[in-house]
Design an enzyme around this catalytic site. Structure first.
Site, short mmCIF file in Angstrom:
data_model
loop_
_atom_site.label_atom_id
_atom_site.label_comp_id
_atom_site.label_asym_id
_atom_site.label_seq_id
_atom_site.Cartn_x
_atom_site.Cartn_y
_atom_site.Cartn_z
N HIS A 478 -18.12 -33.88 -87.28
CA HIS A 478 -18.79 -33.21 -86.17
C HIS A 478 -18.60 -31.69 -86.20
O HIS A 478 -18.27 -31.08 -85.18
CB HIS A 478 -18.28 -33.77 -84.83
C1 LIG Z 1 -21.65 -39.44 -92.01
C2 LIG Z 1 -21.88 -38.98 -90.61
C3 LIG Z 1 -21.62 -39.86 -89.56
C4 LIG Z 1 -21.85 -39.43 -88.26
N1 LIG Z 1 -21.76 -40.34 -87.25
C5 LIG Z 1 -22.21 -40.01 -86.02
C6 LIG Z 1 -22.35 -40.98 -85.00
O1 LIG Z 1 -22.08 -42.17 -85.20
N2 LIG Z 1 -22.81 -40.58 -83.79
C7 LIG Z 1 -23.13 -39.29 -83.53
O2 LIG Z 1 -23.51 -38.98 -82.39
N3 LIG Z 1 -22.99 -38.34 -84.47
C8 LIG Z 1 -22.60 -38.67 -85.71
N4 LIG Z 1 -22.55 -37.73 -86.69
C9 LIG Z 1 -22.83 -36.33 -86.34
C10 LIG Z 1 -24.31 -36.02 -86.08
O3 LIG Z 1 -25.14 -36.83 -86.88
C11 LIG Z 1 -24.56 -34.54 -86.35
O4 LIG Z 1 -23.65 -33.77 -85.63
C12 LIG Z 1 -25.97 -34.11 -85.95
O5 LIG Z 1 -26.91 -34.92 -86.61
C13 LIG Z 1 -26.19 -32.64 -86.30
O6 LIG Z 1 -27.52 -32.30 -86.06
P1 LIG Z 1 -28.10 -30.90 -86.55
O7 LIG Z 1 -29.52 -30.87 -86.13
O8 LIG Z 1 -27.21 -29.81 -86.09
O9 LIG Z 1 -27.98 -30.90 -88.14
P2 LIG Z 1 -28.46 -31.99 -89.27
O10 LIG Z 1 -28.88 -33.22 -88.55
O11 LIG Z 1 -27.39 -32.03 -90.22
O12 LIG Z 1 -29.77 -31.30 -89.82
C14 LIG Z 1 -29.82 -30.16 -90.63
C15 LIG Z 1 -30.98 -30.33 -91.61
O13 LIG Z 1 -31.28 -29.08 -92.18
C16 LIG Z 1 -31.56 -29.25 -93.57
N5 LIG Z 1 -31.32 -27.96 -94.20
C17 LIG Z 1 -30.13 -27.33 -94.37
N6 LIG Z 1 -30.31 -26.14 -94.96
C18 LIG Z 1 -31.64 -26.01 -95.16
C19 LIG Z 1 -32.45 -24.98 -95.73
N7 LIG Z 1 -31.91 -23.83 -96.16
N8 LIG Z 1 -33.79 -25.17 -95.82
C20 LIG Z 1 -34.36 -26.32 -95.36
N9 LIG Z 1 -33.63 -27.33 -94.80
C21 LIG Z 1 -32.29 -27.16 -94.69
C22 LIG Z 1 -30.60 -30.34 -93.98
O14 LIG Z 1 -31.01 -30.94 -95.19
C23 LIG Z 1 -30.66 -31.27 -92.77
O15 LIG Z 1 -31.70 -32.22 -92.91
C24 LIG Z 1 -22.29 -38.10 -88.01
C25 LIG Z 1 -22.53 -37.22 -89.06
C26 LIG Z 1 -22.35 -37.65 -90.36
C27 LIG Z 1 -22.65 -36.70 -91.50
#
Ligand SMILES: Cc1cc2nc3c(=O)[nH]c(=O)nc-3n(C[C@H](O)[C@H](O)[C@H](O)COP(=O)(O)OP(=O)(O)OC[C@H]3O[C@@H](n4cnc5c(N)ncnc54)[C@H](O)[C@@H]3O)c2cc1C
Length: 550
Positions: A478
């Site tokens: 997280h």
């Molecule tokens: C293995 C795992 C298990 C987890 N389990 C849970 C759970 O059970 N419950 C829960 O609530 N949370 C869980 N989490 C945490 C939660 O999923 C994340 O905190 C949340 O999805 C983050 O969202 P975000 O939009 O900030 O980033 P992300 O969802 O990580 O999205 C970022 C996106 O940006 C893309 N990206 C990055 N850099 C670039 C670039 N330069 N150009 C284009 N695209 C780019 C990436 O490829 C990615 O698709 C887990 C996370 C992981 C990794």
């Protein structure tokens, strides 16, 4: 049908969103509800149409694959000598981390958001966030004062039929926790059966819920396998983004707003590559400084976690006994043809939230349990009979940091979590480890657990516990806070996600979380994106709601 394109269909888009994860998918859906606006969603990873992403029980398989997981590692921390490199998986696929995560649906504690409001972000109190949590979800079993019905993400409660789950709930109650029917409702504290974002037996990632399961929109283009390498500015306006797809570089112009949703590790990296960050760091990488912003990459937070493993006296009690070759085949067939059976489970079916350091400190520990011993390491999955509990610290006060070491976008940033560097976190770690031991020593287990395998039961003193904790700490996956919203000098955005000092640059993802809430971050990041989408569209925020809270 989702409009997945191989190249942009126009030179300029009103809204360009970088990253299609929990936040990016929500924003793409909400911003494209205005049919007069064109939207481009740029995602570095590939499509999420893969059976093991869709099947909840298959969660370990995409996690292993470089194709879907960035597989970052933190650096060893200098401040706490024993902290090793910490494995930090991140989704690299449509849906981002919501396509590879554990699907545990947790919305945090009301006090977390009231703390944000106290820090000066007055429109982020629980009362202000609640309507957006409700807008994001469909959970008909809850009290409608707290829970949403009819929202994009479908939530179901696990069945927790494994006998070891029932024993955990009994043991937690004997330890002194109450059984909580809805940890996303009036009260968070207590032992619970988990809720998961699954619809019709399929992972309900942000991309599934907000992109595929919504009416198609001709003015939303989704560009996969395309990485944003930097932002070009014209004065204080984000003018265009530089993109690379299969070796071909090109630019797309920003019509109205650019929104960074690349997640807590890569959003700050992208800002630094574009000249926004600590000027010393940027100069060391030969990057022209557009704006000195030392807050970018600082304030890195996470939930440090420990895995407690126990043997099962009768291996048939453990889920592992059902995961042999024939067992997996049966689960696969049942899921494929009927969307039933163990395939619809994320395996984490019971858990608990605790308040260990006393009144006023809020929820400060979480337990998440799985009825087998499973190691989902980057190298491969290892499954053994037994029982496993992940205990993590909530609302920790230690802070890490992240920075780039090169102007090359292909090189990941370096970061350190600095877990347990405050006295508060050390005290909390000791309390959380002892609470876990106590729950697993309750007679409610009726001798069904054979042995403690993590080595904690041999620890004699608090200083032994801290040594063990530093040697065995893991990330609960997280990371957040690296581009915090706020009103202080270190804040990177204002309360609407607008990057300070720029006219049309927003940051909307887990990086803007100012202080980490007591809960897994998917639902929380989705709520943040839901809320800021209204701000971008210029529509009035939903009125705050004030139900009673315990
Ligand atoms: C293995 C795992 C298990 C987890 N389990 C849970 C759970 O059970 N419950 C829960 O609530 N949370 C869980 N989490 C945490 C939660 O999923 C994340 O905190 C949340 O999805 C983050 O969202 P975000 O939009 O900030 O980033 P992300 O969802 O990580 O999205 C970022 C996106 O940006 C893309 N990206 C990055 N850099 C670039 C670039 N330069 N150009 C284009 N695209 C780019 C990436 O490829 C990615 O698709 C887990 C996370 C992981 C990794």
């Amino acid at each position: 049908m989702l409009n997945i394109v191989k190249r942009p269909s126009q030179r300029t888009y009103d809204y360009i969103i970088i990253g299609s994860g929990s936040a990016g998918s929500v924003l793409a859906a909400r911003l494209s509800e205005d049919s007069s606006k064109s939207v481009l969603l740029v995602e570095a990873g590939p499509s999420d149409r893969n059976t093991f992403i869709q099947m909840p029980a298959g969660l370990g398989i995409p996690l292993m694959k470089d194709r879907y997981n960035w597989k970052f590692f933190s650096e060893e921390a200098t401040s706490s000598a024993s902290e090793k490199e910490i494995y930090t998986p991140r989704g690299k696929v449509l849906g981002g981390s919501s396509s590879i995560n554990g699907m545990n649906w947790v919305r945090g504690n009301s006090a977390d958001y009231d703390d944000w409001a106290q820090s000066g972000l007055t429109n982020w109190s629980y009362a202000h966030c609640l309507p957006y949590f409700k807008r994001s979800e469909n959970y008909a079993q809850g009290d409608p004062a707290y829970r949403g019905i009819g929202g994009p993400t479908n939530i179901v409660k696990g069945e927790a039929t494994n006998p070891l789950f029932k024993l955990f709930l009994d043991a937690a109650c004997d330890y002194g926790l109450a059984l909580n029917p809805d940890h996303n409702g009036e009260t968070q504290i207590g032992a619970h059966t988990t809720q998961r974002n699954v619809s019709k037996g399929t992972r309900h990632s942000a991309s599934q819920a907000y992109l595929y399961d919504q009416p198609a929109k001709a003015h939303l283009d989704v560009l996969l396998e395309t990485r944003c390498t930097s932002i070009e500015f014209s004065g204080q306006d984000a003018a265009r983004v530089h993109l690379i797809r299969r070796g071909k570089v090109f630019t797309v112009d920003v019509g109205s707003e650019l929104i960074l949703s690349a997640g807590a590790i890569q959003t700050p990296q992208l800002l630094m590559l574009s000249g926004i960050g600590d000027s010393d760091v940027l100069r060391a990488c030969d990057i022209d400084v557009k704006q000195h912003m030392p807050g970018v990459g600082s304030n890195l937070q996470d939930h440090p976690a420990w895995c407690f493993e126990y043997g099962a006296t009768d291996p048939r009690d453990s889920l592992a006994s059902k995961l042999g070759y024939l067992g997996r085949l049966k689960i696969g067939v049942e899921w494929l043809f009927r969307k039933q059976g163990l395939g619809i489970s994320n395996h984490f079916e019971v858990g608990a939230f605790l308040s260990l350091l006393g009144k006023g400190m809020g929820v400060d520990a979480q337990m998440e349990c799985i009825a087998m011993r499973g190691n989902f390491a980057p190298q491969g999955i290892k499954i053994e009979p037994g029982y496993q509990c992940f205990t993590s610290l909530q609302r920790p006060t230690s802070r890490g940091k992240l920075c780039i070491t090169s102007a090359d976008p292909a090189l990941g940033p370096k970061f350190q979590f600095n877990y347990l560097t405050t006295d508060h976190d050390k005290k909390l770690a000791i309390a959380a480890i002892k609470a876990t031991q106590q729950i697993f020593q309750q007679s409610a287990w009726q001798g069904r657990l054979s042995s403690e395998l993590s080595g904690v039961d041999n620890l004699k003193s608090d200083s032994d516990i801290i040594k063990w904790a530093l040697a065995n700490v893991e990330s609960n996956y997280h990371p957040c806070g690296t581009c915090s919203m706020g009103v202080d000098d270190k804040a990177v955005t204002d309360a609407q996600g607008r990057a300070h000092g720029f006219n049309n640059l927003r940051i909307v993802d887990a990086s803007i979380i100012p202080s980490i809430p007591a809960g897994n971050l998917n639902a929380i990041t989705i709520m943040i994106a839901e809320k800021i989408a209204d701000s971008i569209l210029g529509v009035s925020a939903i009125e705050p709601e004030y139900p009673s809270i315990n």
